[in-house]
Scaffold this motif. Structure first.
Motif, mmCIF file in Angstrom:
data_model
loop_
_atom_site.group_PDB
_atom_site.id
_atom_site.type_symbol
_atom_site.label_atom_id
_atom_site.label_comp_id
_atom_site.label_asym_id
_atom_site.label_seq_id
_atom_site.Cartn_x
_atom_site.Cartn_y
_atom_site.Cartn_z
ATOM 1 N N ARG A 174 -7.984 8.439 1.876
ATOM 2 C CA ARG A 174 -7.823 7.017 2.200
ATOM 3 C C ARG A 174 -8.900 6.534 3.167
ATOM 4 N NH1 ARG A 174 -5.557 3.996 6.315
ATOM 5 N NH2 ARG A 174 -4.546 2.072 5.661
ATOM 6 N N ALA A 230 -7.403 0.367 4.285
ATOM 7 C CA ALA A 230 -7.231 0.310 2.830
ATOM 8 C C ALA A 230 -6.190 -0.733 2.424
ATOM 9 C CB ALA A 230 -6.846 1.682 2.288
ATOM 10 N N GLU A 237 0.838 -1.206 0.000
ATOM 11 C CA GLU A 237 0.000 0.000 0.000
ATOM 12 C C GLU A 237 0.870 1.252 0.000
ATOM 13 O OE1 GLU A 237 -3.420 2.477 2.442
ATOM 14 O OE2 GLU A 237 -2.372 0.850 3.485
ATOM 15 N N TYR A 249 -3.507 11.228 -0.960
ATOM 16 C CA TYR A 249 -3.933 9.878 -0.594
ATOM 17 C C TYR A 249 -4.424 9.777 0.852
ATOM 18 C CZ TYR A 249 -4.079 4.897 0.205
ATOM 19 O OH TYR A 249 -4.500 3.632 0.552
#
Length: 109
Positions: free
Chosen positions: A99, A103, A85, A95
């Motif tokens: 997010r 995730a 990730e 992000y």
């Protein structure tokens, strides 16, 4: 970029490391390395959502499993789901703002 919580440790075995709630960096100049800092901040988020201790436990177990599977440290490390990730998303400036919790699960397979 604020450097609160970023600690320089010259003998660090990696370029950077997230050790909740801090980011440790090997070189002072890395404080301005947006990609590295974003990568480590992703790890901090992962750690926080897993109550820190479960992150470290799962990280270690995933590494050991990968080491048995790949028989190579680098491959084992790169295939840890948390690293997948972080490496995949470190280039996305927004992000962490967008997010969703946990995730990293989508990086299992």
């Amino acid at each position: 970029m604020a450097d609160f919580g970023i600690i320089h440790i010259s003998f660090l075995p990696a370029e950077g490391m997230a050790l909740f709630p801090f980011i440790l960096i090997k070189k002072k100049t890395y404080k301005t390395d947006a990609l590295l800092i974003r990568h480590e901040r992703i790890h901090l988020r992962q750690q926080a959502e897993m109550a820190v201790i479960f992150f470290y436990l799962f990280y270690l177990l995933n590494y050991i499993f990968n080491l048995l599977l790949y028989r190579n440290h680098r491959q084992a490390y790169l295939n840890i789901i948390f690293e997948k990730e972080a490496y995949t998303m470190e280039g996305e400036v927004d992000y962490l703002r967008m997010r969703r919790p946990f995730a990293w699960i989508k990086f299992i397979f």
